[in-house]
Design an enzyme around this catalytic site. Structure first.
Site, short mmCIF file in Angstrom:
data_model
loop_
_atom_site.label_atom_id
_atom_site.label_comp_id
_atom_site.label_asym_id
_atom_site.label_seq_id
_atom_site.Cartn_x
_atom_site.Cartn_y
_atom_site.Cartn_z
N ARG A 89 -8.76 -2.68 -10.40
CA ARG A 89 -9.59 -1.59 -10.92
C ARG A 89 -10.48 -1.99 -12.09
O ARG A 89 -11.58 -1.46 -12.23
CB ARG A 89 -8.68 -0.40 -11.28
CG ARG A 89 -8.10 0.28 -10.04
CD ARG A 89 -6.93 1.15 -10.38
NE ARG A 89 -5.82 0.36 -10.93
CZ ARG A 89 -4.75 0.86 -11.47
NH1 ARG A 89 -4.63 2.17 -11.57
NH2 ARG A 89 -3.78 0.08 -11.92
N LYS A 94 1.46 -9.63 0.01
CA LYS A 94 1.18 -8.84 -1.21
C LYS A 94 2.11 -7.64 -1.19
O LYS A 94 2.17 -6.90 -0.21
CB LYS A 94 -0.28 -8.40 -1.25
CG LYS A 94 -0.62 -7.61 -2.51
CD LYS A 94 -2.13 -7.50 -2.68
CE LYS A 94 -2.51 -6.72 -3.91
NZ LYS A 94 -2.26 -5.27 -3.78
N CYS A 132 0.82 -1.20 0.00
CA CYS A 132 0.00 0.00 0.00
C CYS A 132 0.87 1.26 0.00
O CYS A 132 1.71 1.44 0.88
CB CYS A 132 -0.91 0.02 1.21
SG CYS A 132 -2.02 1.43 1.16
C1 LIG Z 1 -9.04 2.14 -4.39
C2 LIG Z 1 -7.93 1.14 -4.19
C3 LIG Z 1 -7.73 0.60 -2.93
C4 LIG Z 1 -6.71 -0.34 -2.72
N1 LIG Z 1 -6.56 -0.90 -1.49
C5 LIG Z 1 -5.64 -1.89 -1.30
C6 LIG Z 1 -5.55 -2.58 -0.06
O1 LIG Z 1 -6.30 -2.32 0.90
N2 LIG Z 1 -4.60 -3.54 0.05
C7 LIG Z 1 -3.76 -3.86 -0.99
O2 LIG Z 1 -2.92 -4.75 -0.86
N3 LIG Z 1 -3.84 -3.23 -2.18
C8 LIG Z 1 -4.76 -2.28 -2.36
N4 LIG Z 1 -4.87 -1.68 -3.59
C9 LIG Z 1 -4.01 -2.13 -4.70
C10 LIG Z 1 -4.69 -3.23 -5.52
O3 LIG Z 1 -4.90 -4.40 -4.75
C11 LIG Z 1 -3.85 -3.59 -6.76
O4 LIG Z 1 -2.61 -4.06 -6.32
C12 LIG Z 1 -3.65 -2.40 -7.69
O5 LIG Z 1 -4.84 -1.68 -7.88
C13 LIG Z 1 -3.11 -2.86 -9.05
O6 LIG Z 1 -4.01 -3.74 -9.68
P1 LIG Z 1 -5.03 -3.26 -10.85
O7 LIG Z 1 -4.19 -2.57 -11.89
O8 LIG Z 1 -5.66 -4.52 -11.34
O9 LIG Z 1 -5.99 -2.30 -10.22
C14 LIG Z 1 -5.86 -0.73 -3.81
C15 LIG Z 1 -6.08 -0.16 -5.06
C16 LIG Z 1 -7.09 0.75 -5.27
C17 LIG Z 1 -7.30 1.32 -6.66
#
Ligand SMILES: Cc1cc2nc3c(=O)[nH]c(=O)nc-3n(C[C@H](O)[C@H](O)[C@H](O)COP(=O)(O)O)c2cc1C
Length: 334
Positions: free
Chosen positions: A228, A142, A100
């Site tokens: 997303r 993660k 994060c």
């Molecule tokens: C609004 C939002 C909240 C997120 N909250 C977390 C979280 O609580 N824990 C985490 O490990 N990753 C969090 N992420 C990251 C996502 O799990 C992921 O790693 C990141 O969005 C990349 O993947 P994507 O391109 O498929 O969105 C968050 C991402 C977004 C956009």
């Protein structure tokens, strides 16, 4: 793919997203084909466990197993305690967040800030694994590829994770300093795959069945995680899983199916959050569902002003009933 004693039916998972992948949304994603879901990050600080926000995040009622709960923090003992607390609340898998980039999280040296202190990473992983192992609870990690592009240390962190007994690793192909900018890269994920034997989940910018196939083939990862691209499109999991299994595309959902999924999602959402919070937090989901559909230009701003769950769901139901139930709900490309 296996996580401890759990076997996932296929390699397509929903990524944890704070404020998005709450219990209603995880249930919907699982019902629509996600093989695995990780809860939104829960604080490891016991002082926060009684807050309304954390209590909601600890509620897994009706969620199909394996319930996986993500914890965040920087203190090994506190994280171990948080892991055990979450196991008592129903977690079957504990996921540690080292990805994060949020300031709130990084300023206390947790989330992705931990990537700059590998000795602390090791202490955290060992401590949490030691707490969970006697209960048969697998611990996963993660993370991102590193703090910044000059200090990508994902391969070292992955080896460390494997040595500490981590059951599976999810890697987002960006550094902390990338935040969400630019494009995710998959070279580091491929390097990590070659360096470790534990299951690896690739994450970052996967938004279509074809992209999922390419990322799996390129990295050699065991599974992919979608964040997303699933916002307002929870059926993406069955679309990707079908494509990976058969090489063909499922048809897009019809307006009839959209109505069914969206209205049942809202009902679960309202029940979970109650009237006041429910109507407000539902707005972003509604926005995502409708944003790319034709003919929603007037509907969307109108819905955002409605102040009760009853008005909100009625307006949506009306609009959806005006669409032909059998017509495919195909997003407009901008
Ligand atoms: C609004 C939002 C909240 C997120 N909250 C977390 C979280 O609580 N824990 C985490 O490990 N990753 C969090 N992420 C990251 C996502 O799990 C992921 O790693 C990141 O969005 C990349 O993947 P994507 O391109 O498929 O969105 C968050 C991402 C977004 C956009």
């Amino acid at each position: 793919m296996r996580i401890g004693t759990w076997t996932l039916p296929h390699p397509v998972c929903v990524a944890p997203m704070a404020g998005v992948t709450d219990r209603p949304y995880r249930r919907l994603c699982k019902a629509l084909g996600a093989a695995y879901a990780v809860s939104e990050m829960a604080a490891s600080n016991p002082r926060l466990w009684d807050s309304v926000k954390t209590s909601r995040r600890l509620d897994h009622t009706g969620e199909p197993d394996p319930v996986a709960v993500q914890i965040a923090g920087a203190d090994p003992d506190m994280l171990a305690e948080a892991a055990l607390f979450n196991v008592r609340k129903g977690a079957r898998i504990i996921d540690i967040n080292m990805g994060c980039p949020a300031k709130k999280v990084c300023n206390v040296a947790s989330g992705s800030a931990l990537l700059r202190d590998e000795a602390l990473v090791a202490r955290i992983l060992q401590r949490v694994v030691a707490a969970c192992a006697p209960l048969g609870i697998p611990v996963t990690l993660k993370t991102r590829t590193g703090w910044d592009r000059d200090s990508r240390n994902a391969v070292r962190v992955a080896r460390l994770a494997e040595d500490c007994g981590i059951a599976a690793l999810t890697l987002h192909g960006r550094t902390r300093c990338d935040l969400y900018t630019g494009e995710a890269e998959y070279d580091t994920i491929r390097d990590v795959r070659q360096a470790i034997r534990i299951p690896l989940i690739a994450n970052g910018d996967i938004d279509s069945p074809e992209k999922a196939r390419r990322v799996l083939d390129y990295t050699g990862a065991d599974a992919i995680m979608v964040g997303r691209a699933a916002q307002g499109r929870p059926w993406i999991f069955r679309e990707i899983a079908h494509y990976l299994a058969h090489g063909t595309h499922l048809p897009p959902p019809t307006y009839g199916e959209l109505r069914e999924h969206l209205l049942s999602h809202l009902e679960d959402h309202y029940t979970f959050y109650g009237e006041y919070t429910g109507v407000r937090t539902a707005r972003k989901h509604i926005g995502w569902y409708l944003a790319d559909l034709p003919g929603t230009d007037a509907l969307l701003p109108a819905i955002m002003t409605l102040g009760s769950t009853e008005q909100q769901s009625r307006a949506l139901r009306r609009w959806l009933e005006d669409q032909s139930a059998d017509a495919p709900a195909i997003p407009v490309l901008h």
